[in-house]
Design an enzyme around this catalytic site. Structure first.
Site, PDB file in Angstrom:
ATOM      1  N   ASP A 100      42.990  42.095  30.751  1.00  9.76           N
ATOM      2  CA  ASP A 100      41.969  42.069  29.764  1.00  9.76           C
ATOM      3  C   ASP A 100      42.809  42.118  28.223  1.00  9.76           C
ATOM      4  O   ASP A 100      43.998  41.835  28.086  1.00  9.76           O
ATOM      5  CB  ASP A 100      41.043  42.822  29.921  1.00  9.76           C
ATOM      6  CG  ASP A 100      41.488  44.277  30.198  1.00  9.76           C
ATOM      7  OD1 ASP A 100      42.651  44.597  30.061  1.00  9.76           O
ATOM      8  OD2 ASP A 100      40.762  44.884  30.830  1.00  9.76           O
ATOM      9  N   HIS A 444      44.545  38.185  38.555  1.00 13.63           N
ATOM     10  CA  HIS A 444      43.219  38.925  37.516  1.00 13.63           C
ATOM     11  C   HIS A 444      43.929  38.845  36.233  1.00 13.63           C
ATOM     12  O   HIS A 444      44.312  39.861  35.729  1.00 13.63           O
ATOM     13  CB  HIS A 444      42.672  40.210  38.266  1.00 13.63           C
ATOM     14  CG  HIS A 444      41.636  40.496  37.244  1.00 13.63           C
ATOM     15  ND1 HIS A 444      40.080  40.159  37.803  1.00 13.63           N
ATOM     16  CD2 HIS A 444      41.285  41.435  36.348  1.00 13.63           C
ATOM     17  CE1 HIS A 444      39.582  40.664  36.770  1.00 13.63           C
ATOM     18  NE2 HIS A 444      40.114  41.267  35.777  1.00 13.63           N
ATOM     19  N   ASP A 484      43.319  36.898  48.060  1.00 14.26           N
ATOM     20  CA  ASP A 484      43.954  36.271  46.935  1.00 14.26           C
ATOM     21  C   ASP A 484      42.788  35.868  45.831  1.00 14.26           C
ATOM     22  O   ASP A 484      42.586  34.739  45.575  1.00 14.26           O
ATOM     23  CB  ASP A 484      44.857  35.436  47.125  1.00 14.26           C
ATOM     24  CG  ASP A 484      45.669  34.575  45.900  1.00 14.26           C
ATOM     25  OD1 ASP A 484      45.588  35.401  44.830  1.00 14.26           O
ATOM     26  OD2 ASP A 484      46.361  33.503  45.930  1.00 14.26           O
ATOM     27  N   GLU A 493      44.801  42.432  40.075  1.00 16.06           N
ATOM     28  CA  GLU A 493      45.101  42.626  38.656  1.00 16.06           C
ATOM     29  C   GLU A 493      46.607  42.544  38.313  1.00 16.06           C
ATOM     30  O   GLU A 493      47.395  43.029  39.274  1.00 16.06           O
ATOM     31  CB  GLU A 493      44.251  43.670  37.961  1.00 16.06           C
ATOM     32  CG  GLU A 493      44.288  43.810  36.313  1.00 16.06           C
ATOM     33  CD  GLU A 493      43.225  44.288  35.634  1.00 16.06           C
ATOM     34  OE1 GLU A 493      42.516  44.924  36.494  1.00 16.06           O
ATOM     35  OE2 GLU A 493      43.113  44.254  34.727  1.00 16.06           O
TER      36      GLU A 493
END
Ligand code: NAG
Ligand code: NAG
Ligand code: NAG
Ligand code: NAG
Ligand code: NAG
Ligand code: NAG
Ligand code: NAG
Ligand code: NAG
Ligand code: NAG
Length: 589
Positions: A100, A444, A484, A493
């Site tokens: 993020d 991710h 996955d 992540e």
């Protein structure tokens, strides 16, 4: 003598020229991962090193072209150009911490430390792979931001971005939500841990850039990127940050001082950070006062005998190795502090830690069936980082061990973990993105995914838009299974700290002339999604039941049966009472 001086000029000249990458590097296609290397140095290990560094370029924030060699990641945009404006401070730049858009200082301290330590140990490997300029650019990108984040002795910005706002956003870097507040620690709200950990990073950076390699072992070499100007800048920040951390009382974790910045990385203590920063400063300056401090923290905080992992929150394992390094490379430090050099004693301290791992004798750790070193709790939310950190420390320490048996035992244990990472596992997955056809396809990462639908992170879009080369994912679960799934942040992540030891490991393999990484032998197309559901912290199970749920149901049933019995007794209490009395009044023998 004259020749020596001329040579050292020549070497200095070369190292400056290397700040321009030559030749330039971009990650090859994952299909190259099945091609055995025929060259020396090993081309596959050079790619592991090159890709693991490339990942840091993909994580850049701010003006992407500001670094020494510009932006290598065509699909990234400049972003978060107002960071720090709420404090009239320039906090642009640095890296997004994970999948993020938060920038987090505490884990960055660990990342910088691990990256730099690797470069101090196996520096020659970066030269062999033509990666020294990229190493320099990567380290400077991190340190330059930490310098901005440390505007005065006791002030350090520990996070940029609001975790709640950030957690509600899934999309590109062109639309990152605002506001992006910055959170400082300072003399009224101290963060002893984060200040000391950042000081440690600055200090080890100053050693690397000073060009003075630690003469710890003949198998170690320092990367050739010395720049004494930069080294002094880093040392200045290191000393000021450390002294502020030491003298701002009471010692407090930043999580206590800045609760808003503790959601992502809540620190468990400052003891390890104080010890490692003091010891690293001792090595950087030769000043025995820092050694005295480090020694006293070690004693005062009883840091002996820990079995903890080495990660952003836990630095004690690094102290074990560092004390041995100090005894070998700077014995004068202990002597000047009036202490014994005690190489054997420090080896004993370190080997207590490493023997427990290599002999699989851990209180809270074991090997999975597939052979991954797995720590209860720590590995549950990221399984590869603790294992790779242990492998990196084992490889680093192995040449310093007290016996050759231990040296080989540590090396072979570490090799097993590295092989697991690179495909020697029940899933046949090399867990570095873009390295091999079986590598994870769905890390991710909001930026790389190309998605903007927070309600369908997994399948929208069906194929990840960009390949996030070089990123190590969280890793498989304790049953060695790996789904996955892009929305499974436990397994998929990516993060700065997950990658931090990988360049150093690859560089060591290059120095050592190791043969191909394991993935070269992994057959493409042999990974398939396991049956069933992952059942982890990211995707708790709805179908299957966890241990906790089963215990809850058992307790519920027992309570239910008791309640029914009590109700029956209440309803039939007159009958029971009559029967009871009859029992007593009945005829006896
Ligand atoms: C490093 O650069 C030299 C000179 O351009 C080249 O011959 C060599 O193949 C490169 N090595 C690697 C591993 O990229
Ligand atoms: C970069 O910006 C363009 C144009 O706004 C956008 O389409 C693209 O998705 C952005 N890249 C990333 C990685 O978010
Ligand atoms: C010190 O840090 C606290 C916590 O982040 C913050 O609320 C306060 O405004 C800071 N003080 C100064 C003078 O910057
Ligand atoms: C050395 O580092 C300083 C500070 O970052 C920089 O200004 C200078 O250009 C560097 N010198 C070389 C030769 O790279
Ligand atoms: C510390 O001592 C070592 C070994 O004597 C020396 O090589 C190094 O240059 C010294 N470093 C500093 C900063 O004085
Ligand atoms: C260690 O503890 C002793 C005794 O309490 C104290 O005098 C000393 O200052 C402590 N050392 C450090 C580095 O905090
Ligand atoms: C490293 O250098 C120092 C200072 O010259 C010396 O005392 C020490 O023995 C050396 N260590 C090794 C392992 O060579
Ligand atoms: C050397 O280190 C060991 C720790 O393993 C310790 O027990 C011993 O007291 C130390 N010796 C000296 C002289 O400091
Ligand atoms: C280096 O190579 C030697 C010989 O092949 C091997 O025994 C040793 O384990 C290797 N070390 C590492 C760190 O891989």
């Amino acid at each position: 003598m004259l020749l020596g001086i001329l040579l050292s000029f020549a070497v200095a000249g070369t190292s400056q020229a290397q700040l321009t990458p030559s030749p330039t590097y971009s990650p090859p296609s994952a299909t190259q991962g099945t091609a055995s290397s025929t060259s020396s140095p090993n081309a596959q290990w050079a790619d592991v090193l090159g890709n693991a560094l490339w990942f840091y370029d993909a994580q850049r924030s701010g003006h992407l072209d500001e670094g020494a060699y510009g932006n290598r990641v065509s699909w990234r945009n400049d972003s978060a150009l107002d960071d720090g404006s709420d404090w009239d401070t320039d906090l642009t730049g640095g890296w997004y911490d994970a999948g993020d858009y938060i920038k987090a200082t505490f884990p960055l301290g660990y990342t910088m430390y691990a990256l730099t330590w690797g470069a101090l140990t196996s520096g020659q490997g970066y030269d062999l792979a033509n990666q020294t300029a990229y190493l320099d650019g990567t380290l400077r990108w991190g340190f330059d931001w930490l310098i901005k984040a440390h505007p005065s002795d006791d002030t350090l910005y520990v996070q940029v971005g609001d975790t709640t706002i950030d957690n509600n956003y899934w999309g590109g870097d062109d639309d990152i939500p605002t506001p992006r507040p910055a959170y400082p620690i300072n003399d009224t709200f101290p963060g002893t841990d984060v200040l000391a950990s950042t000081a440690a990073a600055f200090a080890i950076g100053s050693i690397l850039y000073s060009g003075a390699s630690l003469n710890v072992s003949s198998s170690f070499s320092s990367a050739s990127l010395s720049n004494t100007t930069y080294s002094s800048v880093l040392l200045d920040h290191a000393e000021r940050a450390y002294n502020a951390a030491k003298t701002t009382l009471p010692w407090t974790t930043f999580s206590e001082s800045v609760p808003a910045a503790s959601a992502a990385y809540s620190s468990s203590g400052y003891q390890d950070d104080l010890c490692v920063s003091a010891l690293t400063l001792a090595l950087a300056t030769n000043q025995s006062q820092y050694y005295t401090d480090a020694y006293e923290y070690y004693q005062n905080f009883s840091l002996t005998g820990s079995q903890k992992v080495w990660n952003w929150d836990s630095r004690v394992p690094a102290a074990y190795v560092l004390f041995v390094e100090a005894a070998l490379a700077r014995p004068a430090l202990a002597t000047a502090a009036g202490l014994a050099v005690n190489l054997t004693g420090w080896q004993t301290e370190a080997e207590q830690y490493f023997d427990a791992i290599a002999n699989e004798n851990l209180q809270k750790g074991h090997l999975t069936k597939g052979g991954l070193l797995y720590y209860q709790d720590d590995s549950d939310s990221v399984s590869l980082q603790p294992a790779m950190a242990a492998a990196a420390l084992l490889l680093k320490y192995a040449p310093l061990a007290s016996t050759s048996d231990k040296t080989s035992s540590y090396q072979s244990f570490a090799q097993g973990q590295i092989d697991y990472l690179l495909g020697d596992n029940p899933m046949s997955v090399p867990y570095i993105v873009g390295m091999h056809p079986n590598s994870p396809q769905n890390p991710h990462s909001a930026m790389a995914s190309g998605g903007d639908n927070i309600n369908d992170i997994r399948d929208d879009p069906p194929t990840e838009l960009h390949v996030l080369y070089g990123a190590v994912v969280g890793g498989p679960l304790s049953n060695d299974k790996f789904w996955d799934y892009r929305d499974d942040w436990v397994q998929s992540e990516v993060a700065l700290d997950y990658n931090a030891v990988i360049p150093g490991i690859a560089a060591m393999m290059l120095v050592n002339g190791s043969s191909d990484p394991f993935y070269v032998t992994v057959q493409a197309g042999t990974y398939s999604t396991p049956s069933g559901q992952p059942c982890d912290e990211a995707l708790p199970c709805s179908g299957g039941l966890s241990g906790g749920a089963i215990a809850g149901i058992v307790i519920g049933v027992i309570v239910g049966v008791l309640l029914v019995l009590v109700a029956l007794w209440w309803w039939k209490r007159d009958t029971i009472a009559r029967w009871w009395r009859k029992g007593y009044t009945g005829p006896r023998k």
